[in-house]
Design a protein around this motif. Structure first.
Motif, mmCIF file in Angstrom:
data_model
loop_
_atom_site.group_PDB
_atom_site.id
_atom_site.type_symbol
_atom_site.label_atom_id
_atom_site.label_comp_id
_atom_site.label_asym_id
_atom_site.label_seq_id
_atom_site.Cartn_x
_atom_site.Cartn_y
_atom_site.Cartn_z
ATOM 1 N N PRO A 196 -6.669 -36.906 -0.830
ATOM 2 C CA PRO A 196 -5.596 -37.685 -1.482
ATOM 3 C C PRO A 196 -5.597 -37.537 -3.004
ATOM 4 O O PRO A 196 -4.535 -37.343 -3.609
ATOM 5 C CB PRO A 196 -5.894 -39.129 -1.057
ATOM 6 N N GLU A 197 -6.781 -37.616 -3.628
ATOM 7 C CA GLU A 197 -6.854 -37.463 -5.090
ATOM 8 C C GLU A 197 -6.381 -36.070 -5.508
ATOM 9 O O GLU A 197 -5.682 -35.912 -6.511
ATOM 10 C CB GLU A 197 -8.291 -37.688 -5.571
ATOM 11 N N THR A 204 -4.294 -30.940 -10.186
ATOM 12 C CA THR A 204 -4.794 -30.184 -9.028
ATOM 13 C C THR A 204 -3.764 -29.955 -7.934
ATOM 14 O O THR A 204 -3.950 -29.066 -7.100
ATOM 15 C CB THR A 204 -6.000 -30.907 -8.406
ATOM 16 N N THR A 205 -2.692 -30.731 -7.917
ATOM 17 C CA THR A 205 -1.773 -30.642 -6.781
ATOM 18 C C THR A 205 -1.149 -29.261 -6.614
ATOM 19 O O THR A 205 -0.857 -28.832 -5.503
ATOM 20 C CB THR A 205 -0.676 -31.733 -6.894
ATOM 21 N N LEU A 217 -14.288 -30.908 -6.168
ATOM 22 C CA LEU A 217 -14.202 -32.231 -6.795
ATOM 23 C C LEU A 217 -15.305 -33.130 -6.260
ATOM 24 O O LEU A 217 -15.957 -33.864 -7.009
ATOM 25 C CB LEU A 217 -12.838 -32.859 -6.512
ATOM 26 N N ALA A 218 -15.524 -33.062 -4.948
ATOM 27 C CA ALA A 218 -16.500 -33.944 -4.301
ATOM 28 C C ALA A 218 -17.924 -33.665 -4.762
ATOM 29 O O ALA A 218 -18.715 -34.595 -4.957
ATOM 30 C CB ALA A 218 -16.399 -33.798 -2.783
ATOM 31 N N MET A 425 -9.344 -26.021 5.450
ATOM 32 C CA MET A 425 -9.195 -24.937 4.475
ATOM 33 C C MET A 425 -8.711 -25.466 3.128
ATOM 34 O O MET A 425 -9.166 -25.020 2.078
ATOM 35 C CB MET A 425 -8.218 -23.886 5.006
ATOM 36 N N HIS A 426 -7.800 -26.409 3.168
ATOM 37 C CA HIS A 426 -7.343 -27.051 1.937
ATOM 38 C C HIS A 426 -8.515 -27.719 1.231
ATOM 39 O O HIS A 426 -8.743 -27.522 0.029
ATOM 40 C CB HIS A 426 -6.254 -28.077 2.271
ATOM 41 N N ALA A 427 -9.292 -28.484 2.000
ATOM 42 C CA ALA A 427 -10.387 -29.248 1.405
ATOM 43 C C ALA A 427 -11.495 -28.353 0.869
ATOM 44 O O ALA A 427 -12.042 -28.601 -0.206
ATOM 45 C CB ALA A 427 -10.957 -30.219 2.436
ATOM 46 N N HIS A 428 -11.828 -27.296 1.583
ATOM 47 C CA HIS A 428 -12.967 -26.462 1.200
ATOM 48 C C HIS A 428 -12.644 -25.475 0.081
ATOM 49 O O HIS A 428 -13.407 -25.346 -0.876
ATOM 50 C CB HIS A 428 -13.463 -25.668 2.421
ATOM 51 N N VAL A 429 -11.539 -24.734 0.259
ATOM 52 C CA VAL A 429 -11.340 -23.567 -0.607
ATOM 53 C C VAL A 429 -9.918 -23.411 -1.126
ATOM 54 O O VAL A 429 -9.535 -22.330 -1.592
ATOM 55 C CB VAL A 429 -11.750 -22.278 0.152
#
Length: 469
Positions: A196-197, A204-205, A217-218, A425-429
Protein backbone atom coordinates in the motif's frame (compact mmCIF):
# COMPACT_ATOMS: atom_id res chain seq x y z
CA UNK A 1 -33.46 -21.15 -15.35
CA UNK A 2 -31.45 -22.20 -12.30
CA UNK A 3 -30.49 -19.52 -9.80
CA UNK A 4 -26.78 -18.63 -9.46
CA UNK A 5 -26.61 -20.55 -6.18
CA UNK A 6 -28.25 -23.62 -7.73
CA UNK A 7 -25.95 -23.41 -10.79
CA UNK A 8 -22.89 -23.37 -8.53
CA UNK A 9 -24.25 -26.30 -6.54
CA UNK A 10 -24.80 -28.26 -9.75
CA UNK A 11 -21.18 -27.67 -10.78
CA UNK A 12 -20.01 -28.92 -7.38
CA UNK A 13 -22.23 -32.01 -7.56
CA UNK A 14 -21.15 -32.89 -11.10
CA UNK A 15 -17.47 -32.41 -10.23
CA UNK A 16 -17.72 -34.64 -7.15
CA UNK A 17 -19.34 -37.37 -9.25
CA UNK A 18 -16.57 -37.17 -11.86
CA UNK A 19 -13.79 -37.28 -9.25
CA UNK A 20 -15.30 -40.23 -7.40
CA UNK A 21 -15.86 -42.11 -10.68
CA UNK A 22 -12.14 -41.88 -11.52
CA UNK A 23 -11.08 -43.06 -8.06
CA UNK A 24 -13.59 -45.92 -8.25
CA UNK A 25 -12.15 -47.04 -11.60
CA UNK A 26 -8.75 -47.23 -9.91
CA UNK A 27 -10.23 -49.26 -7.05
CA UNK A 28 -9.70 -46.43 -4.61
CA UNK A 29 -11.58 -43.74 -2.73
CA UNK A 30 -10.81 -40.05 -2.44
CA UNK A 31 -8.43 -39.56 0.50
CA UNK A 32 -9.52 -37.82 3.68
CA UNK A 33 -7.84 -34.64 4.84
CA UNK A 34 -7.36 -36.44 8.17
CA UNK A 35 -4.98 -39.01 6.66
CA UNK A 36 -1.63 -38.82 8.39
CA UNK A 37 0.30 -40.72 5.74
CA UNK A 38 1.69 -38.99 2.66
CA UNK A 39 -0.90 -39.37 -0.04
CA UNK A 40 -0.25 -40.79 -3.50
CA UNK A 41 -0.93 -38.01 -5.98
CA UNK A 42 -1.02 -40.33 -9.02
CA UNK A 43 -4.81 -40.42 -9.29
CA UNK A 44 -5.20 -36.77 -8.27
CA UNK A 45 -2.92 -35.80 -11.17
CA UNK A 46 -5.24 -37.53 -13.61
CA UNK A 47 -6.25 -34.72 -16.04
CA UNK A 48 -9.97 -35.39 -15.58
CA UNK A 49 -9.60 -35.26 -11.79
CA UNK A 50 -7.59 -32.04 -12.05
CA UNK A 51 -10.22 -30.42 -14.28
CA UNK A 52 -13.12 -31.46 -12.06
CA UNK A 53 -11.29 -30.40 -8.89
CA UNK A 54 -10.59 -26.97 -10.36
CA UNK A 55 -14.24 -26.39 -11.27
CA UNK A 56 -15.36 -27.67 -7.88
CA UNK A 57 -12.95 -25.38 -6.03
CA UNK A 58 -13.91 -22.37 -8.13
CA UNK A 59 -17.62 -22.99 -7.57
CA UNK A 60 -17.15 -23.58 -3.83
CA UNK A 61 -15.28 -20.31 -3.35
CA UNK A 62 -17.84 -18.41 -5.39
CA UNK A 63 -20.70 -20.04 -3.49
CA UNK A 64 -19.17 -18.98 -0.17
CA UNK A 65 -18.63 -15.44 -1.44
CA UNK A 66 -22.27 -15.29 -2.49
CA UNK A 67 -23.88 -16.68 0.63
CA UNK A 68 -21.63 -15.37 3.40
CA UNK A 69 -22.54 -12.01 4.86
CA UNK A 70 -20.36 -9.36 3.15
CA UNK A 71 -19.08 -8.00 6.46
CA UNK A 72 -17.99 -11.50 7.54
CA UNK A 73 -16.35 -12.10 4.19
CA UNK A 74 -14.25 -8.95 4.43
CA UNK A 75 -13.48 -9.55 8.11
CA UNK A 76 -11.97 -12.94 7.23
CA UNK A 77 -10.05 -11.41 4.34
CA UNK A 78 -8.45 -8.52 6.21
CA UNK A 79 -7.23 -10.80 9.01
CA UNK A 80 -5.96 -13.51 6.65
CA UNK A 81 -2.38 -12.30 7.15
CA UNK A 82 -2.26 -14.18 10.44
CA UNK A 83 -2.38 -17.49 8.57
CA UNK A 84 1.15 -17.31 7.08
CA UNK A 85 2.41 -16.06 10.47
CA UNK A 86 0.91 -19.11 12.16
CA UNK A 87 2.30 -21.49 9.52
CA UNK A 88 5.79 -20.08 9.91
CA UNK A 89 5.56 -20.42 13.69
CA UNK A 90 4.59 -24.09 13.30
CA UNK A 91 7.42 -24.68 10.80
CA UNK A 92 10.06 -23.03 12.97
CA UNK A 93 9.01 -24.92 16.10
CA UNK A 94 8.97 -28.34 14.39
CA UNK A 95 5.41 -29.10 15.49
CA UNK A 96 4.88 -31.48 12.56
CA UNK A 97 7.87 -33.63 13.49
CA UNK A 98 6.88 -33.65 17.17
CA UNK A 99 3.36 -34.81 16.31
CA UNK A 100 4.67 -37.45 13.88
CA UNK A 101 6.75 -38.94 16.69
CA UNK A 102 3.77 -38.69 19.07
CA UNK A 103 1.75 -41.05 16.89
CA UNK A 104 -1.95 -41.21 15.95
CA UNK A 105 -3.23 -40.30 19.41
CA UNK A 106 -1.55 -36.91 19.19
CA UNK A 107 -0.06 -34.75 21.91
CA UNK A 108 -1.30 -32.09 24.29
CA UNK A 109 -0.17 -28.58 23.46
CA UNK A 110 1.64 -28.29 26.83
CA UNK A 111 3.89 -31.23 25.93
CA UNK A 112 4.40 -29.91 22.41
CA UNK A 113 5.42 -26.53 23.79
CA UNK A 114 7.74 -28.18 26.28
CA UNK A 115 9.63 -29.92 23.46
CA UNK A 116 9.68 -26.69 21.44
CA UNK A 117 10.79 -24.60 24.40
CA UNK A 118 8.01 -22.05 23.89
CA UNK A 119 5.02 -20.61 25.73
CA UNK A 120 2.21 -23.21 25.59
CA UNK A 121 -0.59 -20.62 25.79
CA UNK A 122 0.69 -18.78 22.74
CA UNK A 123 1.38 -22.00 20.86
CA UNK A 124 -2.15 -23.15 21.68
CA UNK A 125 -3.59 -20.05 20.01
CA UNK A 126 -1.49 -20.69 16.91
CA UNK A 127 -2.40 -24.38 16.60
CA UNK A 128 -6.09 -23.75 17.21
CA UNK A 129 -6.07 -21.07 14.50
CA UNK A 130 -4.36 -23.45 12.08
CA UNK A 131 -6.76 -26.29 12.90
CA UNK A 132 -9.61 -23.87 12.25
CA UNK A 133 -8.21 -23.63 8.72
CA UNK A 134 -7.91 -27.45 8.51
CA UNK A 135 -4.12 -27.44 9.06
CA UNK A 136 -3.57 -29.97 11.88
CA UNK A 137 -6.51 -31.64 13.62
CA UNK A 138 -7.62 -31.18 17.19
CA UNK A 139 -8.81 -34.63 18.36
CA UNK A 140 -9.45 -33.62 21.98
CA UNK A 141 -9.32 -30.22 23.64
CA UNK A 142 -5.72 -28.98 23.18
CA UNK A 143 -4.61 -32.34 21.75
CA UNK A 144 -3.39 -32.20 18.15
CA UNK A 145 -2.41 -34.62 15.39
CA UNK A 146 -1.07 -34.10 11.90
CA UNK A 147 -3.26 -34.25 8.83
CA UNK A 148 -2.77 -34.20 5.04
CA UNK A 149 -2.06 -30.47 5.03
CA UNK A 150 0.38 -30.21 7.92
CA UNK A 151 2.56 -33.11 6.74
CA UNK A 152 3.35 -31.22 3.54
CA UNK A 153 6.34 -29.61 5.28
CA UNK A 154 7.42 -32.66 7.31
CA UNK A 155 11.22 -33.00 7.08
CA UNK A 156 11.09 -36.72 7.75
CA UNK A 157 13.79 -36.19 10.40
CA UNK A 158 13.57 -36.92 14.10
CA UNK A 159 13.35 -33.95 16.42
CA UNK A 160 16.67 -34.98 17.98
CA UNK A 161 18.39 -35.02 14.59
CA UNK A 162 16.96 -31.63 13.67
CA UNK A 163 18.12 -30.04 16.91
CA UNK A 164 21.64 -31.44 16.73
CA UNK A 165 22.54 -31.75 13.06
CA UNK A 166 20.65 -28.72 11.76
CA UNK A 167 20.85 -26.28 14.65
CA UNK A 168 23.52 -24.13 12.99
CA UNK A 169 22.02 -24.42 9.52
CA UNK A 170 18.31 -23.79 9.84
CA UNK A 171 17.81 -23.53 6.08
CA UNK A 172 19.04 -27.11 5.62
CA UNK A 173 16.47 -28.77 7.82
CA UNK A 174 13.54 -28.47 5.45
CA UNK A 175 12.52 -30.36 2.32
CA UNK A 176 11.99 -28.26 -0.81
CA UNK A 177 8.36 -27.38 -0.11
CA UNK A 178 9.23 -26.18 3.37
CA UNK A 179 11.80 -23.81 1.93
CA UNK A 180 8.90 -22.17 0.12
CA UNK A 181 6.89 -21.96 3.34
CA UNK A 182 9.83 -20.34 5.11
CA UNK A 183 10.66 -17.85 2.38
CA UNK A 184 7.04 -16.89 1.70
CA UNK A 185 6.23 -16.32 5.35
CA UNK A 186 9.45 -14.41 6.03
CA UNK A 187 10.83 -11.89 3.51
CA UNK A 188 7.88 -12.21 1.13
CA UNK A 189 5.40 -11.60 3.94
CA UNK A 190 7.29 -8.52 5.12
CA UNK A 191 7.44 -7.15 1.56
CA UNK A 192 3.69 -7.57 1.07
CA UNK A 193 3.03 -5.29 4.02
CA UNK A 194 4.61 -2.40 2.13
CA UNK A 195 2.53 -2.70 -1.04
CA UNK A 196 0.00 0.00 0.00
CA UNK A 197 2.76 2.51 0.87
CA UNK A 198 4.54 1.69 -2.37
CA UNK A 199 1.36 2.31 -4.36
CA UNK A 200 0.37 5.56 -2.65
CA UNK A 201 3.76 7.26 -2.38
CA UNK A 202 4.36 9.51 -5.46
CA UNK A 203 8.06 8.65 -5.24
CA UNK A 204 7.48 4.92 -5.81
CA UNK A 205 4.11 4.42 -7.48
CA UNK A 206 5.57 4.84 -10.99
CA UNK A 207 9.03 3.44 -10.16
CA UNK A 208 9.87 0.25 -12.05
CA UNK A 209 13.43 -0.43 -10.87
CA UNK A 210 14.15 -3.43 -8.59
CA UNK A 211 15.67 -1.18 -5.93
CA UNK A 212 12.33 0.59 -5.58
CA UNK A 213 10.27 -2.50 -4.81
CA UNK A 214 8.17 -2.85 -1.64
CA UNK A 215 10.62 -5.47 -0.39
CA UNK A 216 13.50 -3.03 -0.58
CA UNK A 217 11.39 -0.57 1.42
CA UNK A 218 10.69 -3.28 3.99
CA UNK A 219 14.33 -4.27 4.50
CA UNK A 220 15.78 -0.77 4.12
CA UNK A 221 17.98 -1.64 1.16
CA UNK A 222 17.06 1.14 -1.27
CA UNK A 223 20.22 2.10 -3.12
CA UNK A 224 20.90 2.43 -6.84
CA UNK A 225 21.64 -0.90 -8.54
CA UNK A 226 20.46 -2.84 -5.51
CA UNK A 227 17.75 -5.45 -5.76
CA UNK A 228 16.36 -8.49 -4.02
CA UNK A 229 19.15 -10.51 -5.64
CA UNK A 230 22.01 -8.36 -4.28
CA UNK A 231 20.26 -8.25 -0.90
CA UNK A 232 20.14 -12.05 -0.82
CA UNK A 233 23.86 -12.12 -1.60
CA UNK A 234 24.81 -10.13 1.49
CA UNK A 235 26.83 -12.31 3.89
CA UNK A 236 24.17 -11.96 6.58
CA UNK A 237 21.56 -13.40 4.20
CA UNK A 238 23.35 -16.59 3.13
CA UNK A 239 20.69 -18.72 4.80
CA UNK A 240 17.93 -16.80 3.05
CA UNK A 241 19.65 -17.13 -0.34
CA UNK A 242 19.95 -20.88 0.03
CA UNK A 243 16.38 -21.14 1.27
CA UNK A 244 15.09 -19.04 -1.63
CA UNK A 245 17.05 -21.08 -4.17
CA UNK A 246 15.66 -24.33 -2.84
CA UNK A 247 12.19 -22.79 -2.66
CA UNK A 248 12.45 -22.20 -6.41
CA UNK A 249 13.45 -25.83 -6.76
CA UNK A 250 10.41 -26.70 -4.68
CA UNK A 251 8.26 -25.01 -7.31
CA UNK A 252 9.30 -27.83 -9.62
CA UNK A 253 7.81 -30.31 -7.16
CA UNK A 254 4.56 -28.35 -7.00
CA UNK A 255 4.12 -28.59 -10.75
CA UNK A 256 3.22 -31.87 -12.45
CA UNK A 257 6.45 -33.66 -13.41
CA UNK A 258 5.43 -33.73 -17.07
CA UNK A 259 4.70 -29.99 -17.30
CA UNK A 260 8.09 -28.89 -18.70
CA UNK A 261 8.07 -31.83 -21.11
CA UNK A 262 4.62 -31.18 -22.55
CA UNK A 263 3.76 -28.46 -25.01
CA UNK A 264 6.90 -27.70 -26.99
CA UNK A 265 8.30 -30.91 -28.49
CA UNK A 266 11.93 -31.05 -27.38
CA UNK A 267 12.27 -34.22 -29.45
CA UNK A 268 12.17 -32.32 -32.75
CA UNK A 269 15.53 -30.70 -32.00
CA UNK A 270 18.49 -32.33 -33.80
CA UNK A 271 21.03 -34.23 -31.72
CA UNK A 272 23.60 -31.86 -30.27
CA UNK A 273 21.24 -28.89 -30.20
CA UNK A 274 22.11 -26.37 -27.53
CA UNK A 275 19.43 -25.10 -25.13
CA UNK A 276 20.52 -22.00 -23.23
CA UNK A 277 18.58 -21.65 -19.99
CA UNK A 278 18.79 -17.90 -19.39
CA UNK A 279 18.55 -17.11 -15.69
CA UNK A 280 18.15 -20.85 -15.12
CA UNK A 281 18.81 -20.84 -11.37
CA UNK A 282 20.11 -24.20 -10.18
CA UNK A 283 19.12 -25.83 -13.49
CA UNK A 284 16.11 -27.84 -12.31
CA UNK A 285 14.28 -27.59 -15.62
CA UNK A 286 17.32 -28.42 -17.74
CA UNK A 287 17.89 -31.47 -15.57
CA UNK A 288 14.29 -32.59 -16.23
CA UNK A 289 14.66 -32.15 -19.99
CA UNK A 290 18.14 -33.71 -20.07
CA UNK A 291 16.86 -36.86 -18.37
CA UNK A 292 14.31 -37.28 -21.16
CA UNK A 293 16.48 -36.21 -24.12
CA UNK A 294 20.05 -37.44 -23.81
CA UNK A 295 21.10 -36.01 -27.18
CA UNK A 296 20.54 -32.38 -26.22
CA UNK A 297 23.08 -30.06 -24.59
CA UNK A 298 22.36 -27.41 -21.99
CA UNK A 299 23.97 -24.22 -20.75
CA UNK A 300 22.50 -22.82 -17.55
CA UNK A 301 23.25 -19.12 -17.11
CA UNK A 302 22.85 -17.15 -13.90
CA UNK A 303 24.61 -15.00 -11.32
CA UNK A 304 27.94 -16.28 -9.87
CA UNK A 305 26.62 -17.43 -6.49
CA UNK A 306 23.61 -19.13 -8.09
CA UNK A 307 25.82 -20.88 -10.66
CA UNK A 308 27.92 -22.29 -7.82
CA UNK A 309 24.80 -23.59 -6.05
CA UNK A 310 23.50 -24.91 -9.37
CA UNK A 311 26.59 -27.01 -10.04
CA UNK A 312 26.32 -28.45 -6.52
CA UNK A 313 22.65 -29.22 -7.13
CA UNK A 314 23.30 -30.91 -10.49
CA UNK A 315 26.16 -32.95 -9.02
CA UNK A 316 23.69 -34.31 -6.51
CA UNK A 317 20.67 -34.75 -8.80
CA UNK A 318 22.22 -35.76 -12.15
CA UNK A 319 26.01 -36.13 -11.85
CA UNK A 320 26.41 -37.90 -15.20
CA UNK A 321 25.05 -34.87 -17.06
CA UNK A 322 27.40 -32.50 -15.23
CA UNK A 323 30.48 -34.71 -15.53
CA UNK A 324 29.89 -35.40 -19.23
CA UNK A 325 29.32 -31.74 -20.04
CA UNK A 326 25.75 -32.33 -21.19
CA UNK A 327 24.79 -29.66 -18.65
CA UNK A 328 27.16 -26.74 -18.14
CA UNK A 329 26.86 -23.71 -15.90
CA UNK A 330 27.92 -20.25 -17.01
CA UNK A 331 28.06 -16.93 -15.20
CA UNK A 332 26.16 -14.35 -17.19
CA UNK A 333 24.24 -11.11 -16.69
CA UNK A 334 21.31 -11.28 -19.12
CA UNK A 335 21.30 -7.50 -19.47
CA UNK A 336 24.70 -7.76 -21.13
CA UNK A 337 25.57 -9.14 -24.58
CA UNK A 338 24.54 -12.78 -24.87
CA UNK A 339 27.70 -14.87 -25.46
CA UNK A 340 25.88 -17.90 -26.89
CA UNK A 341 25.25 -17.15 -30.58
CA UNK A 342 24.52 -20.68 -31.80
CA UNK A 343 21.62 -21.57 -29.51
CA UNK A 344 18.82 -23.70 -30.93
CA UNK A 345 16.58 -22.59 -28.07
CA UNK A 346 16.71 -19.76 -25.57
CA UNK A 347 14.68 -20.98 -22.60
CA UNK A 348 13.48 -18.47 -20.02
CA UNK A 349 11.58 -20.10 -17.20
CA UNK A 350 9.66 -17.49 -15.21
CA UNK A 351 12.22 -14.78 -15.88
CA UNK A 352 9.99 -12.18 -17.54
CA UNK A 353 7.78 -11.86 -14.48
CA UNK A 354 10.78 -10.72 -12.43
CA UNK A 355 11.04 -7.51 -14.42
CA UNK A 356 9.00 -4.49 -15.44
CA UNK A 357 8.53 -3.94 -19.17
CA UNK A 358 11.60 -1.72 -19.54
CA UNK A 359 13.95 -4.36 -18.14
CA UNK A 360 12.17 -7.31 -19.77
CA UNK A 361 12.53 -5.63 -23.17
CA UNK A 362 16.28 -5.25 -22.63
CA UNK A 363 16.65 -8.98 -21.91
CA UNK A 364 14.66 -9.93 -25.00
CA UNK A 365 16.64 -7.58 -27.25
CA UNK A 366 19.92 -9.12 -26.08
CA UNK A 367 18.60 -12.54 -27.05
CA UNK A 368 17.29 -11.30 -30.39
CA UNK A 369 20.73 -9.88 -31.19
CA UNK A 370 22.32 -13.29 -30.49
CA UNK A 371 19.66 -15.38 -32.23
CA UNK A 372 20.15 -17.28 -35.46
CA UNK A 373 17.27 -17.19 -38.00
CA UNK A 374 16.07 -20.60 -36.78
CA UNK A 375 16.54 -19.95 -33.06
CA UNK A 376 13.47 -20.63 -30.95
CA UNK A 377 12.53 -18.53 -27.93
CA UNK A 378 10.60 -20.46 -25.29
CA UNK A 379 9.09 -18.43 -22.46
CA UNK A 380 7.56 -20.45 -19.65
CA UNK A 381 5.30 -18.06 -17.80
CA UNK A 382 2.01 -17.97 -15.99
CA UNK A 383 -0.54 -16.02 -18.00
CA UNK A 384 -2.81 -13.56 -16.26
CA UNK A 385 -6.43 -14.01 -17.25
CA UNK A 386 -9.19 -11.46 -16.91
CA UNK A 387 -12.17 -12.36 -14.75
CA UNK A 388 -14.41 -11.64 -17.76
CA UNK A 389 -14.21 -12.91 -21.38
CA UNK A 390 -11.56 -11.28 -23.61
CA UNK A 391 -11.17 -11.14 -27.42
CA UNK A 392 -9.51 -14.16 -29.05
CA UNK A 393 -6.02 -13.92 -30.54
CA UNK A 394 -5.22 -15.49 -33.95
CA UNK A 395 -2.31 -17.54 -32.57
CA UNK A 396 -2.28 -21.36 -32.57
CA UNK A 397 -3.04 -22.67 -29.09
CA UNK A 398 -3.88 -19.26 -27.63
CA UNK A 399 -7.55 -19.94 -26.88
CA UNK A 400 -8.60 -21.18 -23.44
CA UNK A 401 -12.20 -22.49 -23.26
CA UNK A 402 -14.46 -20.57 -20.88
CA UNK A 403 -15.73 -22.39 -17.77
CA UNK A 404 -19.46 -22.93 -17.23
CA UNK A 405 -21.55 -20.00 -16.06
CA UNK A 406 -21.64 -18.37 -13.55
CA UNK A 407 -17.96 -19.07 -12.81
CA UNK A 408 -15.42 -16.30 -13.36
CA UNK A 409 -13.50 -16.68 -16.60
CA UNK A 410 -10.21 -17.10 -14.72
CA UNK A 411 -11.87 -19.52 -12.23
CA UNK A 412 -11.32 -17.17 -9.28
CA UNK A 413 -9.44 -18.47 -6.21
CA UNK A 414 -9.22 -21.95 -7.73
CA UNK A 415 -6.64 -20.55 -10.15
CA UNK A 416 -5.47 -17.53 -8.17
CA UNK A 417 -1.84 -18.64 -8.18
CA UNK A 418 -1.05 -16.26 -11.04
CA UNK A 419 -2.79 -13.36 -9.32
CA UNK A 420 -0.86 -14.10 -6.14
CA UNK A 421 2.41 -14.25 -8.04
CA UNK A 422 1.58 -10.97 -9.77
CA UNK A 423 1.55 -9.30 -6.34
CA UNK A 424 4.62 -11.27 -5.23
CA UNK A 425 6.57 -9.99 -8.24
CA UNK A 426 5.43 -6.45 -7.53
CA UNK A 427 6.46 -6.75 -3.89
CA UNK A 428 9.83 -8.42 -4.48
CA UNK A 429 11.29 -6.90 -7.61
CA UNK A 430 8.85 -4.40 -9.17
CA UNK A 431 7.98 -7.14 -11.65
CA UNK A 432 4.63 -8.44 -12.87
CA UNK A 433 2.72 -11.27 -14.46
CA UNK A 434 1.29 -10.50 -17.92
CA UNK A 435 -1.61 -11.40 -20.15
CA UNK A 436 -0.94 -13.08 -23.48
CA UNK A 437 -1.80 -9.83 -25.27
CA UNK A 438 0.84 -8.04 -23.22
CA UNK A 439 3.42 -10.73 -24.07
CA UNK A 440 2.64 -10.50 -27.78
CA UNK A 441 3.14 -6.73 -27.68
CA UNK A 442 6.33 -6.93 -25.59
CA UNK A 443 7.87 -9.56 -27.83
CA UNK A 444 6.95 -7.74 -31.05
CA UNK A 445 8.64 -4.59 -29.75
CA UNK A 446 11.88 -6.52 -29.27
CA UNK A 447 12.04 -8.42 -32.56
CA UNK A 448 10.13 -11.61 -31.74
CA UNK A 449 6.86 -12.99 -33.09
CA UNK A 450 4.68 -15.39 -31.08
CA UNK A 451 4.00 -18.46 -33.24
CA UNK A 452 2.50 -20.96 -30.76
CA UNK A 453 1.13 -21.15 -27.23
CA UNK A 454 0.88 -24.26 -25.09
CA UNK A 455 -1.13 -24.13 -21.89
CA UNK A 456 0.00 -26.26 -18.94
CA UNK A 457 -1.53 -26.87 -15.55
CA UNK A 458 0.59 -24.15 -13.92
CA UNK A 459 2.44 -22.29 -16.65
CA UNK A 460 2.12 -21.67 -20.37
CA UNK A 461 4.83 -21.98 -22.98
CA UNK A 462 5.00 -19.04 -25.34
CA UNK A 463 7.00 -19.97 -28.44
CA UNK A 464 8.42 -17.14 -30.50
CA UNK A 465 10.61 -16.83 -33.59
CA UNK A 466 12.90 -13.97 -34.67
CA UNK A 467 11.21 -11.37 -36.83
CA UNK A 468 13.31 -11.23 -39.99
CA UNK A 469 14.22 -7.74 -41.15
Amino acid sequence: MASPLRSLLNIIQKSVDEIEDVFEKHGSTFPSIDDTQHQDDAIRLDPSVQAAATLLTSAAYQLISNVQRPQSNIFNAVFQHYLPCAIRAAVETNVVEILREAGPKGMHVKKIAEQCGVNHIRLSSILCYLATHHIFREVEPDVYVNNALSIVWDTGKSLKEIKTRYACYPSHKYPSFSYGCGSSTDESYKAAGYIPEHLIDPATTFADAPESSPMMLAVGYRKAENSMWTWFEQPSNEMRLRRFGMAMNGVVNLEPPYDILTGFDWGILPKGSVIVDVGGGVGSYCIAIARAFAGLKFIVQDRPMTVKLGAEHCLKEFPDALNSGQIQYQEHDFFETQPQTSASVFLLKQIMHDWSDRYAACILRRLRDAAMPATILCLNEALNLHTCPAPLLPIPGAHIPSPPSPLLTNLGPAKARTNVMDLVMHAHVSGRERTLVEFVELLASTGWKVVQVYHGEYNSQIIAAPIQS
